[in-house]
Design a protein around this motif. Structure first.
Motif, mmCIF file in Angstrom:
data_model
loop_
_atom_site.group_PDB
_atom_site.id
_atom_site.type_symbol
_atom_site.label_atom_id
_atom_site.label_comp_id
_atom_site.label_asym_id
_atom_site.label_seq_id
_atom_site.Cartn_x
_atom_site.Cartn_y
_atom_site.Cartn_z
ATOM 1 N N ALA A 234 0.812 -1.207 0.000
ATOM 2 C CA ALA A 234 0.000 0.000 0.000
ATOM 3 C C ALA A 234 0.848 1.261 0.000
ATOM 4 N N ALA A 235 0.305 2.292 -0.638
ATOM 5 C CA ALA A 235 0.914 3.617 -0.592
ATOM 6 C C ALA A 235 0.780 4.173 0.821
ATOM 7 N N GLN A 236 1.827 4.847 1.298
ATOM 8 C CA GLN A 236 1.848 5.327 2.675
ATOM 9 C C GLN A 236 2.140 6.825 2.723
ATOM 10 N N LEU A 237 1.410 7.513 3.582
ATOM 11 C CA LEU A 237 1.672 8.904 3.891
ATOM 12 C C LEU A 237 1.784 9.044 5.404
ATOM 13 N N ARG A 238 2.723 9.852 5.871
ATOM 14 C CA ARG A 238 2.851 10.068 7.311
ATOM 15 C C ARG A 238 3.039 11.565 7.570
ATOM 16 N N TYR A 239 2.344 12.044 8.590
ATOM 17 C CA TYR A 239 2.395 13.455 8.953
ATOM 18 C C TYR A 239 2.753 13.621 10.426
ATOM 19 N N GLN A 240 3.398 14.733 10.728
ATOM 20 C CA GLN A 240 3.607 15.181 12.100
ATOM 21 C C GLN A 240 2.724 16.410 12.297
ATOM 22 N N VAL A 241 1.856 16.350 13.302
ATOM 23 C CA VAL A 241 0.920 17.442 13.568
ATOM 24 C C VAL A 241 1.271 18.087 14.909
ATOM 25 N N VAL A 242 1.307 19.406 14.938
ATOM 26 C CA VAL A 242 1.510 20.160 16.176
ATOM 27 C C VAL A 242 0.284 21.041 16.381
ATOM 28 N N VAL A 243 -0.370 20.859 17.533
ATOM 29 C CA VAL A 243 -1.552 21.636 17.899
ATOM 30 C C VAL A 243 -1.174 22.527 19.071
ATOM 31 N N LYS A 244 -1.397 23.826 18.935
ATOM 32 C CA LYS A 244 -1.039 24.764 20.001
ATOM 33 C C LYS A 244 -2.273 25.509 20.504
ATOM 34 N N GLY A 245 -2.409 25.496 21.832
ATOM 35 C CA GLY A 245 -3.466 26.249 22.499
ATOM 36 C C GLY A 245 -2.840 27.146 23.543
ATOM 37 N N VAL A 246 -3.442 27.166 24.718
ATOM 38 C CA VAL A 246 -2.908 27.967 25.817
ATOM 39 C C VAL A 246 -2.894 27.109 27.069
ATOM 40 N N ALA A 247 -1.701 26.948 27.674
ATOM 41 C CA ALA A 247 -1.606 26.213 28.927
ATOM 42 C C ALA A 247 -2.201 27.059 30.044
ATOM 43 N N GLY A 248 -2.805 26.402 31.020
ATOM 44 C CA GLY A 248 -3.411 27.118 32.140
ATOM 45 C C GLY A 248 -3.616 26.209 33.325
ATOM 46 N N HIS A 249 -3.996 26.814 34.437
ATOM 47 C CA HIS A 249 -4.200 26.056 35.675
ATOM 48 C C HIS A 249 -5.465 25.210 35.552
ATOM 49 N N ALA A 250 -5.356 23.945 35.896
ATOM 50 C CA ALA A 250 -6.481 23.030 35.751
ATOM 51 C C ALA A 250 -7.639 23.362 36.687
ATOM 52 N N GLY A 251 -7.348 24.094 37.746
ATOM 53 C CA GLY A 251 -8.418 24.389 38.705
ATOM 54 C C GLY A 251 -9.054 25.737 38.554
ATOM 55 N N THR A 252 -8.416 26.668 37.870
ATOM 56 C CA THR A 252 -8.937 28.040 37.816
ATOM 57 C C THR A 252 -9.417 28.483 36.447
ATOM 58 N N ALA A 253 -8.976 27.806 35.376
ATOM 59 C CA ALA A 253 -9.406 28.186 34.024
ATOM 60 C C ALA A 253 -10.783 27.599 33.737
ATOM 61 N N THR A 254 -11.773 28.455 33.472
ATOM 62 C CA THR A 254 -13.133 27.962 33.223
ATOM 63 C C THR A 254 -13.199 27.221 31.891
ATOM 64 N N MET A 255 -14.115 26.290 31.781
ATOM 65 C CA MET A 255 -14.212 25.435 30.597
ATOM 66 C C MET A 255 -14.512 26.247 29.338
ATOM 67 N N THR A 256 -15.338 27.291 29.473
ATOM 68 C CA THR A 256 -15.731 28.043 28.268
ATOM 69 C C THR A 256 -14.599 28.891 27.708
ATOM 70 N N LEU A 257 -13.595 29.199 28.549
ATOM 71 C CA LEU A 257 -12.500 30.057 28.086
ATOM 72 C C LEU A 257 -11.237 29.268 27.711
ATOM 73 N N ARG A 258 -11.288 27.974 27.849
ATOM 74 C CA ARG A 258 -10.076 27.173 27.601
ATOM 75 C C ARG A 258 -9.771 27.034 26.106
ATOM 76 N N ARG A 259 -8.478 27.004 25.827
ATOM 77 C CA ARG A 259 -7.983 26.601 24.497
ATOM 78 C C ARG A 259 -7.093 25.383 24.728
ATOM 79 N N ASP A 260 -7.770 24.269 25.003
ATOM 80 C CA ASP A 260 -7.126 23.023 25.423
ATOM 81 C C ASP A 260 -6.615 22.269 24.189
ATOM 82 N N ALA A 261 -5.296 22.214 24.035
ATOM 83 C CA ALA A 261 -4.721 21.557 22.855
ATOM 84 C C ALA A 261 -5.003 20.067 22.831
ATOM 85 N N LEU A 262 -5.054 19.445 23.997
ATOM 86 C CA LEU A 262 -5.273 18.000 24.042
ATOM 87 C C LEU A 262 -6.717 17.646 23.719
ATOM 88 N N ALA A 263 -7.662 18.415 24.257
ATOM 89 C CA ALA A 263 -9.068 18.150 23.928
ATOM 90 C C ALA A 263 -9.295 18.332 22.422
#
Length: 437
Positions: A234-263
């Motif tokens: 089979a033909a193969q393609l491979r990519y490296q992807v980098v997703v950038k958001g904003v790191a923040g405190h897990a307890g103080t950053a509200t869900m609506t304002l997060r830019r969570d790269a992992l989510a």
């Protein structure tokens, strides 16, 4: 013990120390001590089968069984001797051992084909030690323009240093079983960076390349078949992807304002899976590696890196799916306020097997009483590199559960014996066609 049973037993023998660099499992990287030990054992087996054995400039081990006309182009039979970390015992070595058994059967019968046969054990198909794969088959095929000798393994050992330290063979004459066979292990000079590209085979010296390999998939087992003819890789393609958001405190950053790269990356991965599932074809897409940063349990991930591997027997289908995947990733990133970077790091075209050789393989399969079955290989093999040098043929052997790259990898000796008989039938038919050419 001979034939397929012995081939499996020899793979098992190479699955433990000193043929593995990993305690409690199998890992045999290119140019490691375990690789050298495995070459020594394999060299003895090749010589016992009636072959003259040598190490080429890329540290591939080659056994040659002469034909009626030594000047004729040779049939190459091979696969790879290296393994992934904590891998299985048959992915690669089984194809080599079956090649040795095919020559041993001819030698026992006092048979010579119209052409020489060379069994070759490639060194780095997996790329599990250095960050490159199939260097050794590319060197043989003559498609390697330059060798990255400066690249290093995870311990910091460069390819140049590893090559220079690899031990040469010491002369160890072994009486061949074939009458008047010039067998034995020949002394080799020390390997060096200067000669690496000298592993390339001269034009006109190679008739064809044959590789037997475990299927690494469930099709043959599901259909109750021991072997199958490979139509291509089979033909193969491979990519490296980098997703950038904003790191923040897990307890103080509200869900609506997060830019969570992992989510966001998680949503992207589900979209990747959906594209492949919805195609309803041989298309597959895989996220095989992921890294979330900064990697603390109380910090929202600000950056995620992951890989995408897209494969299909149809290059156009693969490319179309890759385009859709990238569009979906971009849309998710925009919705979530994330930045993305996608880099293509690997692009291998489909590698079809030779139609005439596939016909010979099907005939050999039918002659053993099994129904011919053709299937594409989703995994890459040295055969796809060798296709630049000569016509190629591949034979798949059933593996239990379709499992590979795993210690649970398993092949039944009876299936290996069937594969050996098919290979011998293929060689006979190739010889007849060569003689009538």
């Amino acid at each position: 013990m001979v034939g397929g049973e012995r081939a499996v037993a020899r793979c098992d023998a190479l699955g433990v120390a000193p043929y593995s660099d990993m305690a409690g499992g199998l890992y045999r990287g290119y140019l490691t001590p375990a690789y050298g030990a495995a070459q020594s054992a394999l060299g003895e087996w090749m010589a016992e089968a009636g072959m003259a054995v040598r190490l080429d400039p890329a540290a591939n081990l080659i056994g040659r069984y002469e034909g009626d006309d030594p000047a004729s182009p040779a049939l190459l039979i091979g696969s790879h001797l290296d393994s992934v970390r904590d891998g299985g015992r048959y992915d690669g070595p089984l194809g080599i051992m079956l090649g040795v058994e095919a020559v041993a059967a001819l030698s026992d019968a006092g048979r010579r084909m119209p052409f020489p046969i060379e069994v070759i054990a490639f060194g780095d198909e997996e790329g599990s030690r250095f960050p490159a794969a199939m260097l050794t088959s590319r060197a043989v095929a003559g498609t390697l323009d330059a060798v990255p000798f400066e690249m290093a393994d995870r311990e910091g050992v460069t390819l140049e240093a590893a090559l220079s330290a690899h031990p040469p063979f010491v002369l160890s004459e072994v009486e061949g079983r074939a009458a008047n066979a010039a067998s034995g292990i020949r002394a080799s000079t020390a390997l060096s960076t200067n000669g690496y590209l000298g592993a390339a085979r001269a034009p006109g010296t190679t008739l064809a390349y044959l590789e037997a390999h475990i299927e690494q998939g469930p099709v043959l087992e599901a259909e109750g078949l021991a072997i199958g003819t490979v139509t291509g890789i089979a033909a193969q393609l491979r990519y490296q992807v980098v997703v950038k958001g904003v790191a923040g405190h897990a307890g103080t950053a509200t869900m609506t304002l997060r830019r969570d790269a992992l989510a966001g990356a998680a949503e992207m991965m589900l979209a990747i899976e959906a594209v492949a599932r919805e195609d309803l074809s041989d298309l597959v897409a895989t996220v095989g590696r992921i890294e979330a940063l900064p990697g603390a349990p109380n910090v929202i991930p600000g950056e995620v890196r992951f890989t995408i591997d897209v494969r299909s027997g149809d290059a156009a289908r693969r490319d179309r799916a890759a385009g859709i995947i990238q569009q979906k990733i971009a849309a998710i990133a925009e919705t979530r306020g994330l930045d993305i970077a996608i880099e293509r790091i690997h692009d291998l075209p489909a590698s079809p097997c030779d139609p005439a050789l596939m016909d010979l393989m099907d005939e050999a399969v039918a002659a053993t009483g099994w129904k011919p079955r053709r299937l594409v290989s989703g995994a890459g093999h040295d055969a796809m590199v060798m296709a630049a040098l000569c016509p190629t043929a591949m034979l798949f052997v059933r593996c239990r559960g379709g499992i590979s790259h795993n210690p649970a990898e398993h092949v039944e000796p009876a299936d290996a014996e069937i594969a050996l008989q098919v290979m011998l039938g293929f060689i006979e038919r190739l010889g007849a066609r060569f003689g009538n050419a």
